[in-house]
Design a protein around this motif. Structure first.
Motif, PDB file in Angstrom:
ATOM      1  N   GLU A  32      -6.923   7.275  -4.630  1.00  0.00           N
ATOM      2  CA  GLU A  32      -7.513   6.764  -6.047  1.00  0.00           C
ATOM      3  C   GLU A  32      -8.660   7.254  -6.276  1.00  0.00           C
ATOM      4  OE1 GLU A  32      -7.703   4.418  -9.882  1.00  0.00           O
ATOM      5  OE2 GLU A  32      -6.445   4.867  -8.396  1.00  0.00           O
TER       6      GLU A  32
ATOM      7  N   TYR B  46       0.765  -1.344   0.189  1.00  0.00           N
ATOM      8  CA  TYR B  46      -0.107  -0.247  -0.262  1.00  0.00           C
ATOM      9  C   TYR B  46       1.050   1.348   0.105  1.00  0.00           C
ATOM     10  CZ  TYR B  46      -3.599  -3.349   0.927  1.00  0.00           C
ATOM     11  OH  TYR B  46      -4.624  -4.684   1.248  1.00  0.00           O
TER      12      TYR B  46
ATOM     13  N   LYS C 216      -6.484   3.910  -1.495  1.00  0.00           N
ATOM     14  CA  LYS C 216      -8.058   4.227  -2.216  1.00  0.00           C
ATOM     15  C   LYS C 216      -8.236   5.969  -2.039  1.00  0.00           C
ATOM     16  CE  LYS C 216     -11.626   2.450  -3.021  1.00  0.00           C
ATOM     17  NZ  LYS C 216     -11.987   2.254  -4.303  1.00  0.00           N
TER      18      LYS C 216
ATOM     19  N   TYR D 196      -4.411   0.519   3.366  1.00  0.00           N
ATOM     20  CA  TYR D 196      -5.632   0.603   2.488  1.00  0.00           C
ATOM     21  C   TYR D 196      -6.270   2.112   1.865  1.00  0.00           C
ATOM     22  CZ  TYR D 196      -9.725  -0.880  -0.675  1.00  0.00           C
ATOM     23  OH  TYR D 196     -10.814  -1.123  -1.650  1.00  0.00           O
TER      24      TYR D 196
ATOM     25  N   ALA E  57     -15.209   6.404  -0.916  1.00  0.00           N
ATOM     26  CA  ALA E  57     -13.025   6.251   0.005  1.00  0.00           C
ATOM     27  C   ALA E  57     -13.402   7.337   1.063  1.00  0.00           C
ATOM     28  CB  ALA E  57     -12.248   6.140  -0.852  1.00  0.00           C
TER      29      ALA E  57
END
Length: 227
Positions: A209, A14, A206, A202, A108
């Motif tokens: 992203e 990650y 995200k 994680y 997210a």
């Protein structure tokens, strides 16, 4: 290895994903579209607002004066930083009051905050901290890795400088010692601490992203033609 050394190694995928994510690289080389950064800052303001509240929950569960003081002071610092964010960066990004009033968190960001609230409400101070710690630690490593970058964009340069500052690294070293202490004091909870930490790593990936794709709840829906 210490707890922090172990968990950092276990979650490296990650971290590497964050270091090389096109959103982060776009800040570093100055190519990130400013609208994506604006979207990110709005989501980050939402994140910081709730991170402050989670720090306050952690303070209410802390058992030593040192830890109580740490969490209260951290909450105050971030709350003041959020106000400064509205006064300066939002102004430079031309964020309107209408945009602030109509803001909705992306999936997210919402899920990340929910994860930390869960750890803080349902666990003890150590569990809460295990969920909170990946965020500042990751940002410090990003700052350190790209401290010599010259993005050519004022806001991006200031972002890198903030997280590469020696004072910030000193704070992270202190937080590492806290997390390691919690692990030593609660050996039966090591796997739980790791689970919280892994999830937050994680969600950190995200978050990039999310900002890169300008994620919304609607964008998560697949549309079908029903007969």
């Amino acid at each position: 290895m210490s707890f922090c050394e172990e968990v950092r190694k276990e979650t490296d995928v990650y971290w590497e994903g964050s270091f090389h994510h096109p959103f982060v690289k776009g800040i570093v080389d100055g190519t990130l579209p400013i609208e994506k950064f604006k979207y990110y800052m709005l989501q980050d303001a939402y994140y910081l607002k709730h991170y402050t509240k989670i720090l306050a929950i952690a303070a209410s569960k802390a058992e030593t004066n040192e830890d109580i003081t740490y969490f209260i002071q951290s909450a105050q610092f971030i709350n003041e930083s959020e106000l400064e964010l509205h006064r300066t960066v939002f102004k430079e990004l031309n964020v309107t009051q209408q945009e602030i009033d109509s803001f909705e968190p992306a999936p997210a960001a919402y899920n990340y905050i929910s994860h930390m609230y869960n750890a803080a409400h349902n666990g003890d101070v150590a569990e809460a901290f295990a969920a909170m710690f990946p965020c500042p630690w990751l940002y410090q490593e990003i700052g350190e890795k790209y401290k010599d970058a010259q993005p050519g964009v004022k806001l991006y340069k200031e972002w890198i400088e903030m997280y590469s500052h020696p004072d910030f690294k000193e704070k992270i070293e202190f937080q590492k010692s806290m997390m390691d202490r919690y692990a030593v004091e609660n050996p039966k909870k090591i796997q739980l601490f790791k689970a919280h930490f892994h999830k937050s790593c994680y969600f950190e990936w995200k978050f990039w992203e999310m900002a890169w794709t300008l994620e919304t709840f609607d964008s998560e829906v697949t549309h079908y033609d029903y007969v």
